[in-house]
Design an enzyme around this catalytic site. Structure first.
Site, PDB file in Angstrom:
ATOM      1  N   ASP A 197       0.852  -1.191   0.000  1.00 47.33           N
ATOM      2  CA  ASP A 197       0.000   0.000   0.000  1.00 47.33           C
ATOM      3  C   ASP A 197       0.893   1.248   0.000  1.00 47.33           C
ATOM      4  O   ASP A 197       0.624   2.217   0.696  1.00 47.33           O
ATOM      5  CB  ASP A 197      -0.917  -0.039   1.229  1.00 47.33           C
ATOM      6  CG  ASP A 197      -1.960   1.077   1.213  1.00 47.33           C
ATOM      7  OD1 ASP A 197      -2.244   1.606   0.130  1.00 47.33           O
ATOM      8  OD2 ASP A 197      -2.466   1.419   2.293  1.00 47.33           O
ATOM      9  N   LEU A 198       1.986   1.168  -0.760  1.00 44.19           N
ATOM     10  CA  LEU A 198       2.939   2.278  -0.799  1.00 44.19           C
ATOM     11  C   LEU A 198       2.385   3.400  -1.671  1.00 44.19           C
ATOM     12  O   LEU A 198       2.032   3.184  -2.828  1.00 44.19           O
ATOM     13  CB  LEU A 198       4.288   1.792  -1.343  1.00 44.19           C
ATOM     14  CG  LEU A 198       4.949   0.688  -0.497  1.00 44.19           C
ATOM     15  CD1 LEU A 198       6.162   0.119  -1.216  1.00 44.19           C
ATOM     16  CD2 LEU A 198       5.333   1.226   0.875  1.00 44.19           C
ATOM     17  N   GLU A 199       2.312   4.595  -1.094  1.00 47.90           N
ATOM     18  CA  GLU A 199       1.642   5.705  -1.773  1.00 47.90           C
ATOM     19  C   GLU A 199       2.577   6.860  -2.099  1.00 47.90           C
ATOM     20  O   GLU A 199       2.133   7.942  -2.467  1.00 47.90           O
ATOM     21  CB  GLU A 199       0.467   6.192  -0.913  1.00 47.90           C
ATOM     22  CG  GLU A 199      -0.598   5.115  -0.744  1.00 47.90           C
ATOM     23  CD  GLU A 199      -1.717   5.491   0.217  1.00 47.90           C
ATOM     24  OE1 GLU A 199      -1.750   6.647   0.651  1.00 47.90           O
ATOM     25  OE2 GLU A 199      -2.544   4.615   0.530  1.00 47.90           O
ATOM     26  N   HIS A 200       3.880   6.646  -1.952  1.00 44.65           N
ATOM     27  CA  HIS A 200       4.826   7.737  -2.192  1.00 44.65           C
ATOM     28  C   HIS A 200       5.780   7.392  -3.334  1.00 44.65           C
ATOM     29  O   HIS A 200       6.925   7.831  -3.350  1.00 44.65           O
ATOM     30  CB  HIS A 200       5.610   8.040  -0.909  1.00 44.65           C
ATOM     31  CG  HIS A 200       4.734   8.404   0.246  1.00 44.65           C
ATOM     32  ND1 HIS A 200       4.212   9.659   0.425  1.00 44.65           N
ATOM     33  CD2 HIS A 200       4.242   7.658   1.268  1.00 44.65           C
ATOM     34  CE1 HIS A 200       3.461   9.682   1.513  1.00 44.65           C
ATOM     35  NE2 HIS A 200       3.458   8.480   2.041  1.00 44.65           N
ATOM     36  N   GLN A 215      -7.568   1.664  -5.156  1.00 43.01           N
ATOM     37  CA  GLN A 215      -8.347   2.568  -4.307  1.00 43.01           C
ATOM     38  C   GLN A 215      -9.133   3.559  -5.175  1.00 43.01           C
ATOM     39  O   GLN A 215      -8.571   4.504  -5.709  1.00 43.01           O
ATOM     40  CB  GLN A 215      -7.418   3.364  -3.380  1.00 43.01           C
ATOM     41  CG  GLN A 215      -6.538   2.518  -2.480  1.00 43.01           C
ATOM     42  CD  GLN A 215      -5.601   3.375  -1.644  1.00 43.01           C
ATOM     43  OE1 GLN A 215      -5.990   4.416  -1.116  1.00 43.01           O
ATOM     44  NE2 GLN A 215      -4.349   2.932  -1.525  1.00 43.01           N
TER      45      GLN A 215
END
Length: 364
Positions: free
Chosen positions: A188-191, A248
């Site tokens: 769930d890495l968002e960067h 998402q």
């Protein structure tokens, strides 16, 4: 290989006779966890027994070795469980609604070592001990659920951009699987991610954890607009070990659908036209899920009613319930849906899982 003239074999553990068998395999029980033993075998017949074989050393698994996890059902509901209190209903894992097939424990924490993750159980959740938390994981798995550790979120951002950090990730993630009994990981890495090294990390982890490892991803909408993005490249590169991508569909601006038209949050078209990109871009239908908030409070934007989620699932799997976007084919094998979070679902009286769960499980 069998010894000519032997009528049986004697198996010695640390020099002591542990088993006598008639065939060429033996199971030795009563061993302690995480302990090294030496084994030797001697062939035996009525005249006596041969010299013992050279000693072979074997170490038993740790007491919390996860072992093979339960299989993920054909159509599955994924829910994120919050290891913190942000105003949503605080749950212990045992309280997670029974509809959820994959429970993503959110989140692992990063350390000063690039790629390395740890897990810190938040006292706010109310467990008397870490052992109680581990027992809840074991009970959920015994009930057929997968419990995985989610990597990412705000505090858990992990940078994997070198061979060393890839190995650090694989080693530390596997250590958490062994210690807690998690049977997989959620990315769930968002960067921003580096597909080359994230793929290396996931391959190393899979080699340690074995074929039953559950691997999920929760990219943002922008991450899955084309097969050229780092996230999509990663998903395709690990397709043989990938369980599901639950994109998402929230906190998002307008996005392009697979037909090249622009769609905005809140409609069945947003869900179906964007899922279509993944379905036509190389992922197996079983690797595509629809990620949505469980309540209006679960995300800054993008909440849709459970009915819209059900319509989108029907549109993609059956060709019914579509909006203005109508796919040119159906994908009956679609995996299902995901929500943030089981806690926000509970806050809203379990309205999301009570509606979407049975619908997912009844897909073709």
């Amino acid at each position: 290989s069998p010894v000519t003239g032997a009528t049986g074999y004697k198996v010695y553990r640390d020099g002591t006779l542990a088993a006598t068998v008639g065939g060429t395999s033996a199971t030795v029980t009563g061993l302690a966890a995480d302990t090294a033993y030496q084994f030797q075998v001697a062939a035996a017949n009525t005249a006596g027994e041969s010299a013992k074989s050279a000693a072979v050393t074997a170490r038993t698994g740790k007491a919390t070795d996860p072992g093979p996890g339960p299989a993920v059902p054909k159509h599955a509901l994924t829910g994120y469980w919050q290891n913190f209190d942000n105003g949503a209903t605080v749950q212990k894992l045992r309280d997670v609604q029974a509809q959820y097939d994959i429970i993503a424990v959110s989140f692992a924490d990063s350390t000063a070592t690039p790629g390395q993750i740890v897990f810190n159980l938040d006292p706010a959740v109310g467990y008397a001990s870490v052992a109680d938390f581990k027992a809840d994981i074991a009970a959920k798995k015994a009930a057929g659920k997968s419990v995985i550790i989610s990597v990412g979120g705000e505090k858990g951002n992990v940078t994997i951009n070198s061979d060393a950090s890839a190995t650090a990730f694989a080693n530390s993630a596997y250590a958490l699987m062994q210690e807690y009994g998690f049977n997989g990981v959620d990315i769930d890495l968002e960067h921003g991610i580096n597909s080359t090294y994230l793929v290396k990390a996931l391959r190393q982890l899979s080699a340690k954890a074995g074929p039953s490892m559950v691997l999920t991803m929760a990219p943002q909408t922008i991450d899955m607009q084309s097969t050229g993005t780092e996230y999509f490249k990663t998903a395709l590169a690990v397709k043989d070990i990938l369980t599901v991508v639950n994109m998402q569909y929230y906190n998002s601006g307008s996005m392009l659908g697979c037909d090249g038209k622009v769609y905005s949050q809140g409609s069945v078209d947003f869900l179906t036209a964007l899922a279509c990109i993944q379905l036509k871009g190389g992922l197996d239908p079983s690797q595509v899920g629809l990620g949505v908030p469980a309540s209006t409070r679960g995300a800054g934007s993008g909440y849709v009613s459970p009915q819209i989620v059900k319509n989108a699932l029907d549109c993609l799997t059956r060709g019914t319930g579509c909006g203005t976007f109508k796919p040119d084919r159906t994908w009956p094998g679609l995996r299902g849906a995901m929500t943030w979070s089981t806690n926000w679902d509970a806050t809203a009286g379990n309205a999301w899982s009570n509606a979407v769960g049975p619908h997912v499980h009844a897909l073709p």
